[in-house]
Scaffold this motif. Sequence first.
Motif, PDB file in Angstrom:
ATOM      1  N   LEU A   1       0.837  -1.206   0.000  1.00  0.00           N
ATOM      2  CA  LEU A   1       0.000   0.000   0.000  1.00  0.00           C
ATOM      3  C   LEU A   1       0.868   1.251   0.000  1.00  0.00           C
ATOM      4  N   LEU A   2       1.879   1.274   0.847  1.00  0.00           N
ATOM      5  CA  LEU A   2       2.746   2.456   0.910  1.00  0.00           C
ATOM      6  C   LEU A   2       3.542   2.638  -0.377  1.00  0.00           C
ATOM      7  N   ASP A   3       3.981   1.542  -0.968  1.00  0.00           N
ATOM      8  CA  ASP A   3       4.708   1.636  -2.228  1.00  0.00           C
ATOM      9  C   ASP A   3       3.798   2.169  -3.333  1.00  0.00           C
ATOM     10  N   ALA A   4       2.587   1.634  -3.409  1.00  0.00           N
ATOM     11  CA  ALA A   4       1.657   2.038  -4.462  1.00  0.00           C
ATOM     12  C   ALA A   4       1.164   3.471  -4.287  1.00  0.00           C
ATOM     13  N   SER A   5       1.087   3.940  -3.056  1.00  0.00           N
ATOM     14  CA  SER A   5       0.544   5.279  -2.811  1.00  0.00           C
ATOM     15  C   SER A   5       1.624   6.338  -2.611  1.00  0.00           C
ATOM     16  N   ALA A   6       2.867   5.979  -2.816  1.00  0.00           N
ATOM     17  CA  ALA A   6       3.974   6.910  -2.553  1.00  0.00           C
ATOM     18  C   ALA A   6       3.835   8.230  -3.296  1.00  0.00           C
ATOM     19  N   THR A   7       3.370   8.188  -4.518  1.00  0.00           N
ATOM     20  CA  THR A   7       3.233   9.430  -5.289  1.00  0.00           C
ATOM     21  C   THR A   7       1.925  10.152  -4.989  1.00  0.00           C
ATOM     22  N   GLU A   8       1.020   9.488  -4.258  1.00  0.00           N
ATOM     23  CA  GLU A   8      -0.296  10.072  -3.991  1.00  0.00           C
ATOM     24  C   GLU A   8      -0.378  10.781  -2.648  1.00  0.00           C
ATOM     25  N   ILE A   9       0.434  10.350  -1.695  1.00  0.00           N
ATOM     26  CA  ILE A   9       0.417  10.998  -0.377  1.00  0.00           C
ATOM     27  C   ILE A   9       1.732  11.733  -0.187  1.00  0.00           C
ATOM     28  N   SER A  10       1.687  12.815   0.524  1.00  0.00           N
ATOM     29  CA  SER A  10       2.873  13.645   0.703  1.00  0.00           C
ATOM     30  C   SER A  10       3.862  12.986   1.660  1.00  0.00           C
TER      31      SER A  10
END
Length: 128
Positions: free
Chosen positions: A77-86
């Motif tokens: 989840l953190l890898d996939a959302s890295a560009t989406e969350i600051s």
Amino acid sequence: MSDATPSPESPTGSAPDSPDFDTLTRDIADVPAVEVITTVAVHLMSAAAVNLGLAEGGEGHKDLDEARKLIHSLAGLLDASATEISSFHAAPLRDGLKSLQLAFREASLVADEPGQGPGEKYTGPVFG
């Protein structure tokens, strides 16, 4: 026979004071994606910590197989959302993930090869 009468239900079949589906849908639509992602991440972290035996009375809840799955999912989840969350949101989550990975390594009787531990597919090898 009882004198009590059942409370009337709304046409949708739910109790009169409970929100309807449309209300719930509108409520979730108002929540920013970053908040949903971070909330899910915190739930995964909490569940992993419990399964690592880190909670109060934790040895009774220790299940490393479950912890491995949760940590791996959190890392994905953190890898996939890295560009989406600051970075403001991501940095503490990554720190928590690393702490869980290290706790898993410490709790495991059989050491994983470097890079093969839970979530290390996404984070790379984790060293203390």
